[in-house]
Write a protein that holds these residues in place. Sequence first.
Motif, short mmCIF file in Angstrom:
data_model
loop_
_atom_site.label_atom_id
_atom_site.label_comp_id
_atom_site.label_asym_id
_atom_site.label_seq_id
_atom_site.Cartn_x
_atom_site.Cartn_y
_atom_site.Cartn_z
N LEU A 30 -8.40 11.51 47.09
CA LEU A 30 -7.40 12.57 47.21
C LEU A 30 -8.04 13.96 47.26
CD1 LEU A 30 -4.35 12.98 47.43
CD2 LEU A 30 -4.28 13.18 44.95
N LEU A 31 -8.91 14.27 46.30
CA LEU A 31 -9.56 15.60 46.29
C LEU A 31 -10.75 15.67 47.24
CD1 LEU A 31 -9.47 16.78 42.58
CD2 LEU A 31 -7.83 17.18 44.41
N GLN A 32 -11.22 14.54 47.72
CA GLN A 32 -12.29 14.45 48.71
C GLN A 32 -13.65 14.94 48.20
OE1 GLN A 32 -10.70 16.21 52.31
NE2 GLN A 32 -8.93 14.87 52.24
N PHE A 33 -13.91 14.73 46.90
CA PHE A 33 -15.24 14.94 46.37
C PHE A 33 -16.11 13.78 46.85
CE2 PHE A 33 -13.19 17.95 43.72
CZ PHE A 33 -14.15 18.71 43.07
N THR A 34 -17.42 13.97 46.83
CA THR A 34 -18.39 12.95 47.19
C THR A 34 -19.08 12.48 45.92
OG1 THR A 34 -18.77 13.98 49.34
CG2 THR A 34 -20.46 12.47 48.55
N GLU A 35 -19.14 11.17 45.73
CA GLU A 35 -19.82 10.66 44.55
C GLU A 35 -21.32 10.89 44.68
OE1 GLU A 35 -19.88 6.83 41.54
OE2 GLU A 35 -18.61 6.78 43.32
N ILE A 36 -21.93 11.33 43.58
CA ILE A 36 -23.38 11.55 43.55
C ILE A 36 -23.98 10.65 42.47
CG2 ILE A 36 -23.30 13.90 44.48
CD1 ILE A 36 -23.53 14.98 41.63
N GLU A 37 -25.24 10.36 42.62
CA GLU A 37 -25.94 9.45 41.71
C GLU A 37 -26.11 10.08 40.33
OE1 GLU A 37 -27.88 5.72 41.21
OE2 GLU A 37 -26.85 6.51 42.97
N LYS A 38 -25.73 9.31 39.30
CA LYS A 38 -25.99 9.73 37.92
C LYS A 38 -27.44 9.37 37.58
CE LYS A 38 -23.24 9.00 34.43
NZ LYS A 38 -22.29 8.46 33.45
N PRO A 39 -28.07 10.11 36.68
CA PRO A 39 -29.39 9.70 36.22
C PRO A 39 -29.32 8.30 35.61
CG PRO A 39 -28.91 11.94 35.52
CD PRO A 39 -27.64 11.37 36.09
N GLU A 40 -30.34 7.50 35.87
CA GLU A 40 -30.37 6.11 35.43
C GLU A 40 -30.08 5.96 33.94
OE1 GLU A 40 -30.22 2.27 36.20
OE2 GLU A 40 -30.70 3.71 37.79
N ASN A 41 -30.65 6.84 33.12
CA ASN A 41 -30.48 6.70 31.68
C ASN A 41 -29.08 7.10 31.19
OD1 ASN A 41 -31.00 9.38 32.24
ND2 ASN A 41 -32.16 9.75 30.38
N LEU A 42 -28.21 7.62 32.06
CA LEU A 42 -26.84 7.96 31.68
C LEU A 42 -25.81 6.96 32.22
CD1 LEU A 42 -26.80 11.85 32.13
CD2 LEU A 42 -27.13 10.53 30.03
N LYS A 43 -26.23 6.09 33.12
CA LYS A 43 -25.29 5.14 33.73
C LYS A 43 -24.63 4.23 32.71
CE LYS A 43 -27.31 5.11 38.33
NZ LYS A 43 -27.98 4.32 39.36
N LYS A 44 -25.35 3.91 31.64
CA LYS A 44 -24.80 3.01 30.62
C LYS A 44 -23.58 3.60 29.92
CE LYS A 44 -27.90 4.41 26.81
NZ LYS A 44 -28.21 5.73 27.25
N ASN A 45 -23.40 4.92 30.03
CA ASN A 45 -22.26 5.58 29.38
C ASN A 45 -20.96 5.43 30.17
OD1 ASN A 45 -24.01 6.49 27.38
ND2 ASN A 45 -24.40 8.41 28.43
N GLY A 46 -21.03 4.89 31.38
CA GLY A 46 -19.84 4.75 32.22
C GLY A 46 -19.50 6.04 32.94
N GLY A 47 -18.40 6.01 33.64
CA GLY A 47 -17.98 7.19 34.39
C GLY A 47 -18.78 7.36 35.67
N PHE A 48 -18.62 8.51 36.30
CA PHE A 48 -19.34 8.82 37.53
C PHE A 48 -19.39 10.32 37.72
CE2 PHE A 48 -14.90 8.37 38.59
CZ PHE A 48 -14.63 9.35 39.53
N TRP A 49 -20.26 10.75 38.61
CA TRP A 49 -20.38 12.17 38.94
C TRP A 49 -19.98 12.36 40.39
CZ3 TRP A 49 -25.73 14.11 36.77
CH2 TRP A 49 -25.73 13.99 35.37
N CYS A 50 -19.41 13.52 40.69
CA CYS A 50 -19.05 13.82 42.07
C CYS A 50 -19.22 15.31 42.35
CB CYS A 50 -17.64 13.34 42.39
SG CYS A 50 -16.34 13.94 41.31
N LYS A 51 -19.18 15.66 43.63
CA LYS A 51 -19.48 17.02 44.03
C LYS A 51 -18.68 17.39 45.27
CE LYS A 51 -23.46 19.98 44.59
NZ LYS A 51 -24.83 20.15 44.22
N ALA A 52 -18.28 18.66 45.35
CA ALA A 52 -17.68 19.25 46.55
C ALA A 52 -18.29 20.64 46.69
CB ALA A 52 -16.17 19.33 46.44
N GLY A 53 -19.01 20.87 47.76
CA GLY A 53 -19.70 22.16 47.91
C GLY A 53 -20.68 22.33 46.78
N THR A 54 -20.56 23.43 46.04
CA THR A 54 -21.46 23.69 44.91
C THR A 54 -20.85 23.29 43.57
OG1 THR A 54 -20.62 25.95 44.68
CG2 THR A 54 -22.53 25.64 46.13
N ILE A 55 -19.69 22.65 43.60
CA ILE A 55 -18.98 22.29 42.37
C ILE A 55 -19.29 20.84 42.01
CG2 ILE A 55 -16.73 21.99 41.29
CD1 ILE A 55 -15.71 24.10 43.33
#
Length: 122
Positions: A30-55
């Motif tokens: 819906l918001l059209q953010f792009t998923e970006i890779e989380k650092p390997e050592n944080l993946k175990k915490n769940g969730g995800f990171w995303c980005k749009a432009g510089t945000i």
Amino acid sequence: MSIEIIGLDHIQICVPIGEESIARHFYLDLLQFTEIEKPENLKKNGGFWCKAGTISVHIGVEKIEKSKSKRHPAFIVSDIEATRRYFEENNVTIKEEIPIPGVSRFSCFDPFLNRIEFLEYI
């Protein structure tokens, strides 16, 4: 001594454990953010990171109560009325905000009741 804040690194929003797929639909589709890779050592915490432009938005998971809050990111958009129509067409309820001189704005809530503000400077 003083500090000078020069930008925004990221915003973290939390969603209930196990509901990342609903969050991905809202933020990525819906918001059209792009998923970006989380650092390997944080993946175990769940969730995800995303980005749009510089945000960057970090979607974390935790045990949370579903209640509306004042916590929110505020995204600047190029056409506030087109943004409003987009959300209305996608059946997202718009919340009108208290007017601020020189700013046109509104908010909505993601599926987890995180407030999301959109604004255009006029």
